[in-house]
Design an enzyme around this catalytic site. Sequence first.
Site, PDB file in Angstrom:
ATOM      1  N   SER A 132       0.794  -1.234   0.000  1.00  0.00           N
ATOM      2  CA  SER A 132       0.000   0.000   0.000  1.00  0.00           C
ATOM      3  C   SER A 132       0.825   1.281   0.000  1.00  0.00           C
ATOM      4  CB  SER A 132      -0.954   0.011   1.194  1.00  0.00           C
ATOM      5  OG  SER A 132      -2.012  -0.890   0.988  1.00  0.00           O
ATOM      6  N   LYS A 135      -0.255   3.645  -2.620  1.00  0.00           N
ATOM      7  CA  LYS A 135      -1.294   4.667  -2.472  1.00  0.00           C
ATOM      8  C   LYS A 135      -0.721   6.080  -2.352  1.00  0.00           C
ATOM      9  CE  LYS A 135      -4.773   1.626  -0.357  1.00  0.00           C
ATOM     10  NZ  LYS A 135      -4.030   0.368  -0.143  1.00  0.00           N
ATOM     11  N   SER A 189      -5.456   3.293   4.602  1.00  0.00           N
ATOM     12  CA  SER A 189      -5.113   2.372   3.516  1.00  0.00           C
ATOM     13  C   SER A 189      -6.332   1.633   2.974  1.00  0.00           C
ATOM     14  CB  SER A 189      -4.053   1.371   4.000  1.00  0.00           C
ATOM     15  OG  SER A 189      -3.121   1.087   2.998  1.00  0.00           O
ATOM     16  N   LYS A 294       3.168   6.645   5.223  1.00  0.00           N
ATOM     17  CA  LYS A 294       2.309   5.631   4.604  1.00  0.00           C
ATOM     18  C   LYS A 294       2.825   4.250   5.002  1.00  0.00           C
ATOM     19  CE  LYS A 294      -1.190   4.214   2.379  1.00  0.00           C
ATOM     20  NZ  LYS A 294      -1.227   3.125   3.389  1.00  0.00           N
TER      21      LYS A 294
END
Length: 358
Positions: A132, A135, A189, A294
């Site tokens: 992820s 993203k 997420s 993140k």
Amino acid sequence: MHHRHRAAVTRFFQLLGFVVVSTALVVPIAHSGERSKAPAKKQQVSSANAKRAAPARKVATNTRAVRVTAKTAKVPTRVAFVPAKQSFGQMAGLHEVSDPLDLKSSVALVIDQDTHEVLLSKNDQAVLPIASLTKLMTGLLISQAKLPMDEPITITQDDVDTEKGSRSRLTVGSTLTRGEMLHLALMSSENRAAHALGRTYPGGLEAFVVQMNVKARLLGMTDTRYVEPTGLSSRNQSSARDLATLVNVAHGDPLLRELSTSPGYEVAVGPKTLQYNNTNGLVKNPTWDIGLQKTGYISEAGRCLVMQTQIAGRKLIMVFLDSAGKFSRLGDAERVRHWVESMPSLTAPLQARAGSNG
């Protein structure tokens, strides 16, 4: 008649003895999960052994197969250990590379954001699935496209994960604004939110993925490839050096800074209000000053984390990939922070070295 009756009884006990021995030989083998190494003629059989329950195995009987599980067994049963799927980094032997901080991540990179000085590097050029962390590029494209953030977007069946079968509280038919979708994608997420953002991009999902790769090339991320906007695919891959570049650029976007570091967020979906939390627990820790972050995880990538943070007066970019353990990526970040705080005038970077305790 008396002789015949005695013979019949003898035959009955002979048969009974055979049944007891046969059963006793089967049950311990099923219970241990492996064959006994002792010769069959030396095995001592008792009625107690014959009554032991076997764990989650099918035991043949004359009439039907009986499955004994942990719930139905009358004695404690052993649960078979199923090893987790190895990450790409584990398969490549990257965890065999040691480092002075004993990091649990097989890939790590810490860079001074202002001077670009490398403070720590470990397998920083290895190209691995990034989960992820994908993203972050999704968010960068959506933010820079200047699309209306108040435009409603509805989750469709196309947004349902068929790659990993992951779950989502955003059911098909749920409608949120683009800004809300972006918030959930970066902070918690949310996979369906990220996919919906790519799907509703001008030109559709295919055009969005093309732009993800175009942007990566423009930023000089030569090790990076994207195939979809969520990170569920292990074909989304990058290196620590490329990801440090992306973090540096994303940190320059005020919207990404705000949304990625938000501790929690509530959204109204129909009559329900859903509470979402940040996947990075460090954002709630007052001892940390995090400007952008993140997280990511799929089995092929291991636990991943990227951050921009300020420590001991220095703005740092941290990248941790393929960490083994649910909280170990956060532990690695703490190790780096304590190291930097203990040596604020760092001059020599830490280099990983080949070893056996990575």
